[in-house]
Write a protein that holds these residues in place. Structure first.
Motif, PDB file in Angstrom:
ATOM      1  N   PRO A  86      47.882  34.931  46.622  1.00 41.51           N
ATOM      2  CA  PRO A  86      48.552  36.244  46.597  1.00 41.51           C
ATOM      3  C   PRO A  86      47.714  37.363  45.974  1.00 41.51           C
ATOM      4  O   PRO A  86      47.883  38.518  46.315  1.00 41.51           O
ATOM      5  N   ASP A  87      46.806  37.016  45.067  1.00 42.56           N
ATOM      6  CA  ASP A  87      45.985  38.053  44.431  1.00 42.56           C
ATOM      7  C   ASP A  87      44.696  38.350  45.210  1.00 42.56           C
ATOM      8  O   ASP A  87      43.823  39.058  44.730  1.00 42.56           O
ATOM      9  N   ASP A  88      44.583  37.836  46.429  1.00 44.74           N
ATOM     10  CA  ASP A  88      43.407  38.075  47.268  1.00 44.74           C
ATOM     11  C   ASP A  88      43.309  39.568  47.602  1.00 44.74           C
ATOM     12  O   ASP A  88      44.238  40.140  48.168  1.00 44.74           O
ATOM     13  N   PRO A  89      42.190  40.210  47.276  1.00 46.73           N
ATOM     14  CA  PRO A  89      42.059  41.650  47.539  1.00 46.73           C
ATOM     15  C   PRO A  89      42.061  42.007  49.027  1.00 46.73           C
ATOM     16  O   PRO A  89      42.286  43.158  49.379  1.00 46.73           O
TER      17      PRO A  89
END
Length: 159
Positions: free
Chosen positions: A139-142
């Motif tokens: 989910p924190d993938d840019p």
């Protein structure tokens, strides 16, 4: 200290190699026509590559690649072809040639070796690419952000 090839020198040397491989020799006018630059620009680059030992040039004669020029030229052509092959593995393979031109000068031979192994791995079984596509990014993938102001955005969204 030996001269390090600039991006422009690499592009010229790659084209030298391609033309010599195709027709067995190269003249300055062949290079000028192939890369669509003025003969005066070609002459300046020929002198630089001659001084650096990649080619042998005598005025009014054909240009010859030295052994060093052949080694580097072969690598530059191989790198170009393998990067295109690698980018085409992706379903997002838009404007591959432009993308390769944008990154090829910044990839080390060791990284190219790794990329080549990835090509061989994925090409051996096309199902592997489909498996990779199923992998969910965290989910924190840019990459989940709207990144339309990056230069690379132009490759995907311009005519």
């Amino acid at each position: 200290m030996e001269m390090v090839l600039t991006e422009s020198m690499e592009d010229y040397l790659e084209m030298f190699y391609r033309i010599v491989a195709q027709q067995g020799y190269i003249r300055p006018i062949d290079l000028s026509n192939a890369i669509k630059v003025k003969p005066s620009s070609v002459t300046r680059m020929i002198k630089k590559l001659d001084e650096a030992g990649f080619i042998k040039y005598e005025k009014y004669r054909n240009i010859a690649l030295t052994e060093k020029g052949m080694v580097y030229g072969r690598f530059l052509v191989w790198r170009d072809e393998k990067l295109k092959e690698f980018f085409r593995l992706s379903p997002e393979n838009v404007k591959v040639e432009e993308q390769v031109e944008g990154v090829e000068h910044y990839i080390t031979p060791e990284t190219m070796k790794f990329i080549h192994k990835l090509i061989l791995y994925f090409s051996a079984d096309p199902g592997r690419v489909r498996e990779l596509e199923k992998v969910e990014c965290p989910p924190d993938d840019p990459n989940r952000e709207d990144l339309k102001y990056l230069r690379a955005w132009l490759f995907r969204h311009s005519g």
